[in-house]
Design a protein around this motif. Structure first.
Motif, mmCIF file in Angstrom:
data_model
loop_
_atom_site.group_PDB
_atom_site.id
_atom_site.type_symbol
_atom_site.label_atom_id
_atom_site.label_comp_id
_atom_site.label_asym_id
_atom_site.label_seq_id
_atom_site.Cartn_x
_atom_site.Cartn_y
_atom_site.Cartn_z
ATOM 1 N N VAL A 48 0.781 -1.135 0.042
ATOM 2 C CA VAL A 48 -0.047 -0.001 -0.111
ATOM 3 C C VAL A 48 1.109 1.380 0.008
ATOM 4 O O VAL A 48 1.891 1.508 0.455
ATOM 5 C CB VAL A 48 -0.961 -0.160 1.454
ATOM 6 N N GLY A 49 0.519 2.121 -0.911
ATOM 7 C CA GLY A 49 1.358 3.408 -1.041
ATOM 8 C C GLY A 49 2.497 3.355 -1.965
ATOM 9 O O GLY A 49 2.934 4.522 -2.478
ATOM 10 N N ARG A 68 -1.161 4.669 -7.590
ATOM 11 C CA ARG A 68 -0.910 4.170 -6.285
ATOM 12 C C ARG A 68 -1.460 2.929 -5.779
ATOM 13 O O ARG A 68 -2.559 2.649 -6.084
ATOM 14 C CB ARG A 68 -1.158 5.379 -5.391
ATOM 15 N N HIS A 69 -0.633 2.215 -5.255
ATOM 16 C CA HIS A 69 -1.106 0.848 -4.701
ATOM 17 C C HIS A 69 -2.079 1.342 -3.524
ATOM 18 O O HIS A 69 -1.518 2.111 -2.515
ATOM 19 C CB HIS A 69 -0.349 -0.320 -4.210
ATOM 20 N N THR A 70 -3.345 0.908 -3.450
ATOM 21 C CA THR A 70 -4.274 1.061 -2.335
ATOM 22 C C THR A 70 -4.590 -0.042 -1.442
ATOM 23 O O THR A 70 -5.275 0.213 -0.574
ATOM 24 C CB THR A 70 -5.513 1.838 -2.887
ATOM 25 N N GLU A 71 -4.369 -1.182 -1.949
ATOM 26 C CA GLU A 71 -4.608 -2.453 -1.092
ATOM 27 C C GLU A 71 -3.551 -3.365 -1.529
ATOM 28 O O GLU A 71 -3.003 -3.615 -2.542
ATOM 29 C CB GLU A 71 -5.995 -3.025 -1.724
ATOM 30 N N THR A 79 -3.970 -3.917 -5.233
ATOM 31 C CA THR A 79 -4.957 -2.905 -6.080
ATOM 32 C C THR A 79 -4.140 -1.546 -6.442
ATOM 33 O O THR A 79 -3.661 -1.196 -5.393
ATOM 34 C CB THR A 79 -6.306 -2.621 -5.560
ATOM 35 N N ASP A 80 -4.375 -1.179 -7.594
ATOM 36 C CA ASP A 80 -3.502 0.050 -7.833
ATOM 37 C C ASP A 80 -4.615 0.936 -8.376
ATOM 38 O O ASP A 80 -5.676 0.530 -9.197
ATOM 39 C CB ASP A 80 -2.404 -0.067 -8.587
ATOM 40 N N GLU A 81 -4.711 2.433 -8.102
ATOM 41 C CA GLU A 81 -5.523 3.273 -8.724
ATOM 42 C C GLU A 81 -4.657 4.403 -9.324
ATOM 43 O O GLU A 81 -3.646 4.669 -9.018
ATOM 44 C CB GLU A 81 -6.419 3.568 -7.623
ATOM 45 N N ILE A 83 -3.816 8.041 -9.986
ATOM 46 C CA ILE A 83 -4.117 9.128 -9.373
ATOM 47 C C ILE A 83 -3.890 10.429 -10.480
ATOM 48 O O ILE A 83 -4.301 11.655 -10.201
ATOM 49 C CB ILE A 83 -3.385 9.496 -8.201
ATOM 50 N N GLN A 91 -9.309 1.824 -11.530
ATOM 51 C CA GLN A 91 -8.929 0.828 -10.458
ATOM 52 C C GLN A 91 -8.440 -0.454 -11.052
ATOM 53 O O GLN A 91 -9.382 -1.136 -11.530
ATOM 54 C CB GLN A 91 -10.008 0.832 -9.754
ATOM 55 N N ARG A 93 -7.514 -4.175 -10.057
ATOM 56 C CA ARG A 93 -7.133 -5.270 -8.804
ATOM 57 C C ARG A 93 -6.737 -6.696 -9.371
ATOM 58 O O ARG A 93 -7.169 -7.257 -10.336
ATOM 59 C CB ARG A 93 -8.557 -5.718 -8.179
#
Length: 151
Positions: A48-49, A68-71, A79-81, A83, A91, A93
């Motif tokens: 994450v991050g 950015r990885h959010t999970e 998961t990356d989203e 930005i 998103q 996954r």
């Protein structure tokens, strides 16, 4: 909002497929040679991050894509989203699951292309086809590499 999913079965242990995705050069390995994409930086692995920056070329125009990885639930999913980038929303996954002694790899993407009300009916099929081409390539490479490692 559009959805895309691509899944395949890899004859290798879950941990092998996960560790393959942790490689520092994974983005270079999984980027199809026909795609005009340059990996600018990758920091933080799969945690994450973690950040990834690409430069993609839409014709002659370079566009920055920052994700950015959010999970991260090691070794089952990350998961990356987006930005910053060309999509209004993105998103992605990456899921890994044990399936009868093999690994099921599933990529699921929720996305929205700019000016969705007009562009999705006109170009949604095109974006879906490009995603299918890209993930077919990615999964073939992952399968080949991981099945060799797992042998």
């Amino acid at each position: 909002m559009l959805n895309f999913t691509y899944s395949s079965l890899i004859n290798a242990p879950l941990e092998t497929v996960w560790q393959f995705h942790e490689r520092a050069d994974i983005l270079q390995i999984l980027t199809p040679p026909w795609q005009p994409v340059e990996v600018v930086r990758r920091e933080g692995g799969l945690d994450v991050g973690a950040m990834t920056e690409f430069k993609i070329y839409l014709g002659p125009l370079p566009v920055t894509w920052l994700a950015r990885h959010t999970e991260c639930d090691r070794p089952y999913r990350f998961t990356d989203e987006q930005i910053e980038g060309p999509m209004d929303y993105w998103q992605h996954r990456h899921q890994f699951s044990e399936d009868n002694g093999q690994t099921r790899l599933t990529d699921s993407i929720r996305y929205e292309i700019p000016l969705a009300a007009v562009s999705e009916p006109l170009m949604g099929w095109f974006v879906g086809d490009r995603l299918r081409d890209m993930f077919r390539y990615r999964h073939e490479v992952t399968k080949r590499e991981c099945e060799q490692l797992g042998a």
